[in-house]
Structures are given as structure tokens and as C-alpha cells.
Motif scaffolding. Structure first.
Motif, PDB file in Angstrom:
ATOM      1  N   LEU A   1     111.733  55.708  88.381  1.00  0.00           N
ATOM      2  CA  LEU A   1     112.401  55.205  87.371  1.00  0.00           C
ATOM      3  C   LEU A   1     113.702  54.562  87.923  1.00  0.00           C
ATOM      4  N   HIS A   2     113.956  53.333  87.572  1.00  0.00           N
ATOM      5  CA  HIS A   2     115.176  52.633  87.962  1.00  0.00           C
ATOM      6  C   HIS A   2     115.809  52.452  86.733  1.00  0.00           C
ATOM      7  N   THR A   3     117.068  52.879  86.814  1.00  0.00           N
ATOM      8  CA  THR A   3     117.919  52.700  85.473  1.00  0.00           C
ATOM      9  C   THR A   3     119.456  52.401  86.067  1.00  0.00           C
TER      10      THR A   3
ATOM     11  N   GLU B   1     120.186  47.111  95.749  1.00  0.00           N
ATOM     12  CA  GLU B   1     119.794  45.728  95.971  1.00  0.00           C
ATOM     13  C   GLU B   1     119.345  44.978  94.584  1.00  0.00           C
ATOM     14  N   GLU B   2     118.884  45.941  93.904  1.00  0.00           N
ATOM     15  CA  GLU B   2     118.449  45.511  92.555  1.00  0.00           C
ATOM     16  C   GLU B   2     119.715  44.919  91.746  1.00  0.00           C
ATOM     17  N   LEU B   3     120.672  45.918  91.831  1.00  0.00           N
ATOM     18  CA  LEU B   3     121.917  45.559  90.897  1.00  0.00           C
ATOM     19  C   LEU B   3     122.394  44.354  91.447  1.00  0.00           C
TER      20      LEU B   3
ATOM     21  N   TRP C   1     116.406  48.684  82.953  1.00  0.00           N
ATOM     22  CA  TRP C   1     115.628  49.604  83.395  1.00  0.00           C
ATOM     23  C   TRP C   1     114.000  49.525  83.555  1.00  0.00           C
ATOM     24  N   HIS C   2     113.510  50.109  84.307  1.00  0.00           N
ATOM     25  CA  HIS C   2     111.906  49.967  84.573  1.00  0.00           C
ATOM     26  C   HIS C   2     111.394  51.184  85.573  1.00  0.00           C
ATOM     27  N   ILE C   3     110.043  51.152  85.407  1.00  0.00           N
ATOM     28  CA  ILE C   3     109.206  52.353  85.923  1.00  0.00           C
ATOM     29  C   ILE C   3     108.689  51.565  86.996  1.00  0.00           C
ATOM     30  N   GLU C   4     108.589  51.763  88.600  1.00  0.00           N
ATOM     31  CA  GLU C   4     107.508  51.176  89.195  1.00  0.00           C
ATOM     32  C   GLU C   4     106.590  52.252  89.641  1.00  0.00           C
ATOM     33  N   ILE C   5     105.326  51.962  89.595  1.00  0.00           N
ATOM     34  CA  ILE C   5     104.223  52.820  89.956  1.00  0.00           C
ATOM     35  C   ILE C   5     103.575  52.334  91.189  1.00  0.00           C
TER      36      ILE C   5
HETATM   37 ZN   LIG Z   1     113.266  48.871  90.361  1.00  0.00          ZN
END
Ligand SMILES: [Zn+2]
Ligand SMILES: [Zn+2]
Ligand SMILES: [Zn+2]
Length: 340
Positions: free
Chosen positions: A279-281, A181-183, A301-305
Motif C-alpha cells: 500500500l502506497h500512501t 520517487e513517487e512523491l 494512494w494506491h495498492i500495487e499487487i
Molecule cells: Zn506506488
């Protein structure tokens, strides 16, 4: 009036119901008991886990012996199995395949410390080194398309009873739907604007400042504009990069620093809450595809907390909307003021 906000990447709507305004003290965090007895993740108990796959070790120490700083072992209850082929097949209209993949546990410290917030910065940097190393190795297995790093802390977040800091890596033979979905969203934005949506987020947040929690050299931590959950935080590199594991060694220490800072702020503000982070990469780009043609330019890339303070209920399940009782601006203010 509650506000409907749209996430600029995937177009998901959230309801920010700030008149229900929830402050940290409104969330009931129950203290969890620590179990007694032997911890398989502590130094000296190496025999209690399956043999290690990789470890950051002091020189002259042997695998599966004391002397390590970070240790990676196979999960004892793997969701996916390492051996076999994908066996893609159809049954009438339904598709299935074998549950091939890898499931690893990254033990983040030899000491019995539960929360990554309580590890030293240089220790967190070693954990990051470990992730990079494992991503590079797992990419070599042509069956895998994606590796997700995630962490479950506290029982409410699926972390089990054992209070020893660890994260997990799962390599999957297909791209996970959330990532896709993000891509797709990032590519669509790029096709339209010829810019990376995440770079645009970083730029605008740095200008507006009202949702920036921590701003250090190469990275920022923000409350996303369309936060799904109270005190949701994203960490992003300021410089464009689609691939987490191409992170330069000199930037790993900065990443460790911002993780430490954000996690300490959450711990202090919210009374050591259960949380998940991921982690989304970018997925592994194999020569064949060509499907993700512009991914190097459009994904970031990013980290979601996500602190686990509220429960997802019928409305969310039925609509895909989220109801967030704490506005990201309020959360930012509180987290910014928490001194760590
Ligand atoms: Zn994400
Ligand atoms: Zn332990
Ligand atoms: Zn970018």
C-alpha cells in the motif's frame, strides 16, 4: 517488436516484450506443501504470539483470548525496534541512525485460511479497519515518518511456510526511497500540469478501457501502462485522496470487494501464485517540514499487487529497466475474462 514504455509517475522504463508472449500456463507455479503442526495464528493459539497490540473482537472477549476477527501482534523477528531514539549521526561521510521503528503482523482471520482471496468480503473490510486504526495510532509517534503495509504470500514472495493469511505493517523513521520517487514524480507532474498524475491515469484508463480489470463504484483495478511484471495490478480510488487512512467507512467495504475480486482472479488465472502487495500512501505530514507542500493535491494512494512469476536478473539490476513478457493489455483481457 518489443516496446519501451515509460511510467508516468517515476519515469521508469520497462520493456514489454510481447513477442515472448507469456500466457498464464507458461508460468510454472509449484505447489507448496503445508507444514504440519500448530499454527500460532489460529484462534485458540493466542499464547503462541507476543501479546496483541490491537484486535477487532467480539464484545465481552478479552485480549489474547479467542473471540477475535482480526488481530495485530508485534513481529517475532522485527526489522526495526520500538524502543529508543533515532540517534542520527555521521561517521566521516557516512550517515547512520538507530534502527527505530515498528513492525507488526496483522492476522487477517482466526481460521486457518492462507489466501486473502478466500476470505469473505466483510472479513477483508475488518482487516482494512485494522490498518486504519494502526495508521492512526502509529502517526502519533513523532519518530515515524511512514508506514508501509505489505503482504508476502507464498515462499517465493518471502511469505515463509506458514499458510495463514496475514499482512505486515512497518513504521519507518525515514521516508522509503521507493515512496520518495513517487512523491517527487507526482509533485513534478503537478507543478507542470496542476493535476494529480494518478487522477489523470484513472481518467485516461476509464476512457480507454483496455487496461481496466475491475471498475466498481469508487475504485478501479488496472494493469498499469508500464507494468514491470506480468499480471501486475494497481488498485486506485477514483476520487482524489492522498491518504489511505482517511478512507471513509462506507468506502472500506468497496475496497474489500475489489481486493477480493482481483485476488480471486489472480488466484484462478495463475494457479494460486506467490505474490506481494503493498500500500502506497502519503507519509505523515508533521507541522515542521513544509517540504511536501502540495502533497494533498498531487499524491494519490494506491495498492500495487505483484504476482511473483518472473525473476529479476542482471539486466534489471544493472539498469533499473524491467523486462515484462506479458503485455498489460493481454493480462487485462485474461483477468477480465476470468469469472470469479
Ligand atoms: Zn506506488
Ligand atoms: Zn493458522
Ligand atoms: Zn489524484
Amino acid at each position: 517488436m518489443p516496446e519501451l514504455r515509460k511510467d508516468p509517475v517515476i519515469g521508469r522504463w520497462v520493456i514489454i516484450a510481447s513477442e515472448r508472449a507469456k500466457r498464464p500456463e507458461d508460468f510454472k507455479i509449484e505447489k507448496e506443501e503445508s507444514p504440519q503442526g500448530l499454527c500460532p495464528f489460529c484462534e485458540g493459539n493466542e499464547k503462541q504470539t507476543p501479546p496483541e497490540i490491537f484486535a477487532v473482537r467480539k464484545s465481552q472477549t478479552k485480549p489474547n483470548q479467542p473471540g477475535w476477527d482480526v488481530r495485530v501482534v508485534p513481529s517475532i523477528a522485527p526489522l526495526l525496534n520500538e524502543k529508543g531514539d533515532l540517534g542520527r549521526r555521521g561517521k566521516g561521510m557516512y550517515d547512520l541512525m538507530n534502527s527505530i521503528g515498528a513492525h507488526e503482523v496483522v492476522i487477517e482471520t482466526p481460521e486457518h485460511i492462507a489466501n486473502i482471496a478466500d476470505l469473505k468480503e466483510e472479513q477483508i473490510a475488518k482487516v482494512i479497519d485494522c490498518y486504519v486504526e494502526r495508521f492512526i495510532q502509529l502517526e502519533k509517534d513523532a519518530r515515524f515518518k511512514y508506514v508501509l503495509m505489505f503482504k508476502n504470500y507464498g515462499r517465493l514472495a518471502g511469505g515463509g511456510r506458514l499458510k495463514h493469511a496475514r499482512s505486515q505493517l512497518i513504521a519507518t523513521p525515514v521516508n522509503p526511497k521507493r515512496v520518495k520517487e513517487e512523491l517527487v514524480g507526482a509533485r513534478r507532474y503537478f507543478e507542470y500540469k496542476e493535476r494529480c498524475v494518478f487522477c489523470d491515469i484513472v481518467k485516461q484508463e476509464l476512457q480507454q478501457k483496455e487496461r481496466v480489470i475491475v471498475d466498481i463504484d469508487g475504485l478501479i483495478a488496472i494493469s498499469p501502462f508500464a507494468s514491470r511484471f506480468p499480471f501486475e495490478v494497481w488498485i486506485l480510488p477514483k476520487e482524489h485522496s492522498c491518504d489511505f487512512f482517511s478512507i471513509k467507512p462506507e468506502h472500506r467495504r468497496d475496497l474489500a470487494g475489489i481486493i477480493k475480486k482481483v485476488m480471486s482472479k489472480l488466484k484462478l488465472t495463475l494457479n494460486d501464485p506467490p505474490y506481494n502487495y503493498i500500500l502506497h500512501t502519503a507519509p505523515f505530514r508533521r507541522p515542521k517540514g513544509g517540504y511536501w507542500k502540495t502533497i494533498d493535491l498531487d499524491y494519490h494512494w494506491h495498492i500495487e499487487i505483484i504476482p511473483r512469476l518472473t525473476r529479476v536478473a542482471g539486466f534489471e539490476w544493472g539498469t533499473g529497466f524491467y523486462l515484462n513478457p506479458t503485455s498489460p493489455e493481454e493480462a487485462t483481457k485474461i483477468l477480465r475474462e476470468t469469472k470469479v
